[in-house]
Design a protein around this motif. Structure first.
Motif, short mmCIF file in Angstrom:
data_model
loop_
_atom_site.label_atom_id
_atom_site.label_comp_id
_atom_site.label_asym_id
_atom_site.label_seq_id
_atom_site.Cartn_x
_atom_site.Cartn_y
_atom_site.Cartn_z
N MET A 1 -18.61 -25.44 -31.51
CA MET A 1 -19.89 -26.08 -31.24
C MET A 1 -20.79 -26.06 -32.47
SD MET A 1 -20.68 -24.72 -27.38
CE MET A 1 -19.48 -25.01 -26.07
N PRO A 2 -21.59 -27.10 -32.68
CA PRO A 2 -22.43 -27.16 -33.88
C PRO A 2 -23.43 -26.00 -33.93
CG PRO A 2 -23.06 -28.86 -32.31
CD PRO A 2 -21.79 -28.28 -31.82
N ALA A 3 -23.61 -25.47 -35.12
CA ALA A 3 -24.50 -24.33 -35.30
C ALA A 3 -25.93 -24.76 -35.60
CB ALA A 3 -23.97 -23.44 -36.42
N ALA A 4 -26.12 -26.04 -35.94
CA ALA A 4 -27.44 -26.54 -36.31
C ALA A 4 -27.52 -28.01 -35.95
CB ALA A 4 -27.69 -26.34 -37.80
N LEU A 5 -28.75 -28.53 -35.85
CA LEU A 5 -28.93 -29.93 -35.48
C LEU A 5 -28.32 -30.87 -36.52
CD1 LEU A 5 -32.57 -30.02 -34.02
CD2 LEU A 5 -30.39 -29.75 -32.82
N ALA A 6 -28.42 -30.52 -37.80
CA ALA A 6 -27.84 -31.38 -38.84
C ALA A 6 -26.34 -31.51 -38.66
CB ALA A 6 -28.17 -30.82 -40.23
N GLU A 7 -25.68 -30.43 -38.29
CA GLU A 7 -24.24 -30.48 -38.06
C GLU A 7 -23.93 -31.34 -36.82
OE1 GLU A 7 -20.44 -27.42 -37.60
OE2 GLU A 7 -22.49 -26.65 -37.58
N ALA A 8 -24.76 -31.23 -35.78
CA ALA A 8 -24.56 -32.03 -34.57
C ALA A 8 -24.71 -33.52 -34.89
CB ALA A 8 -25.56 -31.61 -33.51
#
Length: 264
Positions: free
Chosen positions: A34-41
């Motif tokens: 799962m993405p660790a930060a919004l930028a990764e999402a």
């Protein structure tokens, strides 16, 4: 996570979500880390948009509560082949059997003039000035991953913001002269009310959602174009639905839009 492993994970998540949507296959588990930060999402979302290779008719905006990384909203694409005018007969809107499925009553804003792609801050008045049409509508939220809303906004963002369609209902005449934040909005499922609420409880209202989207897309380097829609957020909540359900959204007891729910 090392950069190479992170990029591989972004590609894997995007590929598996796009594949699951194409085949209408449920995902029991999240397809990667799962993405660790919004930028990764958003990187996952960008990769999935590129893989899907579909025309984008607009963008959904949803609430992040409590805020994360200073953001209180999120966004995801709405594809043209899942965007429909309501018409006289309720249209069947599809959801993923075995995944997540919900309906939301929303104000829909159409972009009339393209935002400046380099402008990353808008006043509410500046954002409102770029809108040329306001309608009532229903957003269909659905994902092959049944737990999409259980793991935070990053997971929601990673699968197209959990969008799977939009029903465009009647126009709101003279909307510039109305306080839409005070309109009571109700969603019914098979004739049963899920409650009544107003957009006054939604941060800075529907036009605030447009402001958020204009700023976010400038930051992401994504151009918005005239004619695209903004689905501004669930006024009366996110309500899970079953296949076969009949949905109606009622706005200020004067405008209504309806649809039914079918399997993807």
């Amino acid at each position: 996570m090392p950069a190479k492993k992170r990029q591989d994970n972004i590609a894997r998540v995007a590929t598996e979500f796009v594949s699951a949507r194409r085949s209408a296959s449920a995902l029991v588990d999240y397809p990667g880390t799962m993405p660790a930060a919004l930028a990764e999402a958003y990187a996952m979302q960008d990769a999935a948009i590129a893989l899907a290779d579909r025309v984008i008719a607009g963008w959904k905006v949803g609430r992040i509560n409590p805020p994360l990384e200073g953001a209180d909203r999120l966004a995801g694409p709405i594809f043209a082949d899942q965007t429909f005018d309501a018409g006289e007969t309720p249209r069947a809107m599809t959801v993923y059997a075995g995944g997540f499925a919900a309906a939301e009553a929303e104000f829909l804003l159409r972009i009339g003039a393209a935002p400046d792609p380099a402008k990353t801050h808008y006043t509410l008045a500046e954002a409102t000035a770029l809108i040329d049409r306001v309608c009532v509508g229903i957003e269909i939220a659905s994902s092959p991953f049944g737990g999409i809303n259980d793991h935070g906004p990053g997971v929601t963002i990673s699968d197209f913001g959990n969008n799977n369609g939009l029903v465009i209902g009647p126009d709101i005449a003279d909307w510039r002269d109305l306080d839409l934040n005070q309109w009571p909005v109700e969603l019914t499922i098979d004739g049963a009310s899920t409650g009544i609420a107003t957009a006054a409880t939604m941060l800075d209202g529907p036009f605030g959602a447009a402001r958020f989207l204009f700023e976010l897309m400038a930051q992401r380097g994504i151009a918005l174009t005239p004619g695209q829609w903004i689905s501004t957020g669930a006024v009366s909540g996110v309500h899970q639905v079953e296949i076969g359900a009949q949905i109606a959204a009622i706005f200020d007891d004067r405008l209504m839009v309806a649809c039914s729910i079918a399997a993807q």
